[in-house]
Design an enzyme around this catalytic site. Structure first.
Site, PDB file in Angstrom:
ATOM      1  N   HIS A   1      74.105  30.967  68.922  1.00 28.51           N
ATOM      2  CA  HIS A   1      73.707  31.590  70.045  1.00 28.51           C
ATOM      3  C   HIS A   1      72.187  32.221  70.247  1.00 28.51           C
ATOM      4  CE1 HIS A   1      74.294  34.288  67.093  1.00 28.51           C
ATOM      5  NE2 HIS A   1      73.926  35.620  67.785  1.00 28.51           N
ATOM      6  N   ASP A   2      71.526  31.801  69.070  1.00 27.46           N
ATOM      7  CA  ASP A   2      70.202  32.266  69.077  1.00 27.46           C
ATOM      8  C   ASP A   2      69.270  31.194  69.155  1.00 27.46           C
ATOM      9  OD1 ASP A   2      70.562  35.205  68.587  1.00 27.46           O
ATOM     10  OD2 ASP A   2      70.812  35.020  66.459  1.00 27.46           O
TER      11      ASP A   2
ATOM     12  N   ASP B   1      75.650  40.184  60.344  1.00 21.76           N
ATOM     13  CA  ASP B   1      74.416  40.091  61.323  1.00 21.76           C
ATOM     14  C   ASP B   1      73.144  40.904  60.455  1.00 21.76           C
ATOM     15  OD1 ASP B   1      73.473  39.551  64.032  1.00 21.76           O
ATOM     16  OD2 ASP B   1      72.939  41.672  63.711  1.00 21.76           O
TER      17      ASP B   1
ATOM     18  N   ASP C   1      82.171  38.911  63.666  1.00 25.97           N
ATOM     19  CA  ASP C   1      80.613  39.274  63.471  1.00 25.97           C
ATOM     20  C   ASP C   1      80.674  40.773  63.254  1.00 25.97           C
ATOM     21  OD1 ASP C   1      77.922  39.124  63.852  1.00 25.97           O
ATOM     22  OD2 ASP C   1      78.149  37.436  65.315  1.00 25.97           O
TER      23      ASP C   1
ATOM     24  N   GLU D   1      73.890  36.491  57.824  1.00 27.09           N
ATOM     25  CA  GLU D   1      72.791  36.089  58.388  1.00 27.09           C
ATOM     26  C   GLU D   1      71.495  36.835  57.812  1.00 27.09           C
ATOM     27  OE1 GLU D   1      70.760  35.977  62.754  1.00 27.09           O
ATOM     28  OE2 GLU D   1      71.373  37.790  61.576  1.00 27.09           O
TER      29      GLU D   1
END
Ligand code: GLC
Ligand code: CA
Length: 565
Positions: free
Chosen positions: A328-329, A202, A105, A256
């Protein structure tokens, strides 16, 4: 050859299935209650056994965990809770030996306020090399942050405000500063030269802010100011610099981009501005909510179909999709889009609905056994900064029950409970009390139970992956949706040449009669996959004129047919 079939060295991702690991809750190897890279090392064979080809690790770096790893205090090390660089290398090598790639990430919109750069930047001073690493102003503008109040925080040491689009402990980097971009390239090189295979990047569409940081407008200051930092003026220039480094290593880049539309995504994915191999779409997240706890509404299949089809059609022949339902979100889909009552049926139907779309599927840890959302009894038991903020900020006039209900359905913490490995204490996640609550349903829902059950969700995921693998129709075939207006059934075709696969998934919690579209009559089809295997025995079926399929609750099937035209 179709564009999507032209092979580049990094094109392995098109035929791959990814598994996402949020390490803190994956598996505790050293017995301190926190998931770590020792636990990951031990479970790599399990991950491989799913048929997975690549792992995406959420941030593993040192972090004070104000946003569980997305507030990084050192980009070139491993959080001591998770191990160290040597342990990471062991995991990386073992993953590679098992034939799995590893992507990291990359969080470069912001750092932690405990990062050395920020600590230095706070000191100010004209000859301070870190002075302009962040975005400092004498006066704040009117932007709100996503996670915690206003987007500006006053720093008494420097005597100025700094920008934080997320939590207060996540100051935004000043990407307009060439020195900051050099730092980013060094981070890329650090991990790529160690052997990692790429990055998930991210909030990458936020890194270039509009000059002058103008005030936002509109009823919601976060949304009203987003045009001032989303897809900003220099975004593609900066990403081109990073792409160049990734090109040297053939590294895959997956962006993302919150609120990315399909049209803006195409700029990142194709043409002269191509800097990403895939982008994560956010559209289907709105099938039941917008901004998780802020705007929650009942799930509607039609919204999910709209979002999925839009991306399938608009990217066709131009770019490659990433496919996911959970991360995870974005917590557990059985609780949200399916039914906890029809746990196995809806879990397998959801798998069928997205695993055969065109693109690269991502499976989030625990999704493969159908983990569900946790329901904690008070907001104080939750740890996610955004859940807490939303709870205390919005809908204050509602009853406590209603406010907690929103948290139950959509808090990010529901995606972050420890993975349920077996029915022993702490769900086999740890020998000691885990850092966060284990979902009490671990006695029934766990990996061990599902390993031994042929019809489990876990084994169904394996079957889906097996069917996709090396199947050019499912990998590269054209997508077409049918019966779009049907509120309960999602049906689509993947076609290549004269071979078609039809995917039919019911989202109804009761039996329904689904009339197949005209033109299907008098064909012979073959059942390739069914989540009611006793009812639909694999083999040939004859489709009669006016054939109605009697679908059981959350029934899903994949049939193969020869096309005559
Ligand atoms: C991304 C991450 C999320 C994080 C946020 C800020 O949306 O997926 O977990 O909180 O960025 O870094
Ligand atoms: Ca541990």
């Amino acid at each position: 050859m179709a564009m999507s079939e032209k092979k580049e060295s990094r094109d392995w991702y098109k035929e791959a299935v990814f598994y996402q690991i949020w390490v803190r809750s994956f598996c505790d190897g050293n017995g301190d209650g926190i998931g770590d890279l020792y636990g990951v090392y031990d479970k790599l064979e399990y991950v491989k056994s799913l048929g997975v080809d690549a792992i995406w690790f959420n941030p593993l770096y040192p972090s004070p965990n104000a946003d569980y790893g997305y507030d990084i205090s050192d980009y070139c090390d491993i959080h001591p809770d998770y191990g160290d660089l040597d342990q990471f290398k062991k995991v990386l090598n073992k993953a590679h030996e098992l034939g799995m790639k590893v992507i990291m990430d990359l969080v470069i919109n912001h750092t932690s306020d405990e990062h050395k750069w920020f600590k230095e930047s706070r000191k100010g001073g004209d000859d301070n090399p870190y002075k302009d690493y962040y975005i400092w102003r004498d006066e704040p503008n009117n932007w709100d942050s996503f996670f915690e109040g206003k987007a500006w925080e006053f720093d008494s040491l420097r005597g100025q405000y700094y920008l934080h689009l997320f939590a207060k402990k996540q100051p935004d980097l000043n990407m307009d500063n060439p020195k900051v971009r050099e730092e980013v390239k060094n981070i890329l090189r650090f991990w790529l030269s160690m052997g990692v295979d790429g990055f998930r990047e991210d909030v990458i569409n936020f890194i270039s802010k509009k000059e002058g940081l103008p005030n936002g407008i509109g009823f919601l200051p976060v949304i009203g100011s987003i045009h001032n930092f989303k897809d900003g003026p220099h975004i593609h220039e900066y990403l081109a610099e990073f792409r160049k480094v990734c090109d040297e290593y053939g590294a895959v880049q997956i962006g993302e981009g919150p609120m990315t539309t399909v049209n803006t995504a195409l700029k990142y994915l194709s043409g002269d501005t191509k800097s990403m191999d895939m982008m994560f779409s956010f559209d289907h997240m709105t099938a039941d909510c917008l901004f998780t706890e802020y705007l929650h509404r009942p799930f509607k299949l039609i919204r999910l179909k709209n979002a999925l089809s839009k991306w399938q059609y608009k990217l066709a022949g131009k770019a490659w999709n990433s496919l996911y339902l959970e991360n995870h979100d974005h917590p557990r889909i059985i609780s949200r889009y399916g039914s906890e009552k029809y746990h196995r049926e809806s879990g397998t139907a959801l798998a069928t609905a997205y695993m055969f779309l065109k693109g690269t599927p991502f499976i989030y840890q625990g999704q493969e056994i159908g983990m569900t959302n946790i329901k904690l009894s008070s907001i104080d038991q939750y740890v996610d900064v955004s859940s807490k903020n939303n709870y205390h900020k919005y809908h204050l006039k509602d009853s406590i029950e209603d406010r907690l209900h929103r948290i139950h359905v959509s808090s990010r913490d529901s995606a972050r409970t420890p993975v349920q490995w077996d029915d022993s204490e702490n769900a086999g996640f740890s020998r000691v009390k885990p850092w966060f609550f284990v979902n009490p349903n671990y006695k029934e829902i766990n990996v061990k139970n599902q390993e031994s059950d042929k019809e489990s969700i876990l084994n169904y995921y394996r079957e889906c992956i097996r069917l996709r693998k090396n199947n050019p129709v499912l990998l590269y075939g054209k997508y077409k949706e049918y019966e779009h207006g049907n509120a309960f059934v999602y049906m689509y075709e993947r076609r290549r040449g004269n071979i078609s696969y039809f995917i039919i998934c019911s989202f109804a919690p009761e039996k329904i009669l689904f009339m197949l579209p005209k033109g299907f009559a008098n064909h012979t089809a073959k059942i390739m996959l069914s989540n009611y295997p006793k009812k639909r025995v694999p083999g040939e079926i004859r489709i009669l004129p006016e054939m109605g399929l009697k679908l059981s609750p959350y029934e899903a099937l994949v049939i193969k047919m020869k096309r005559t035209k």
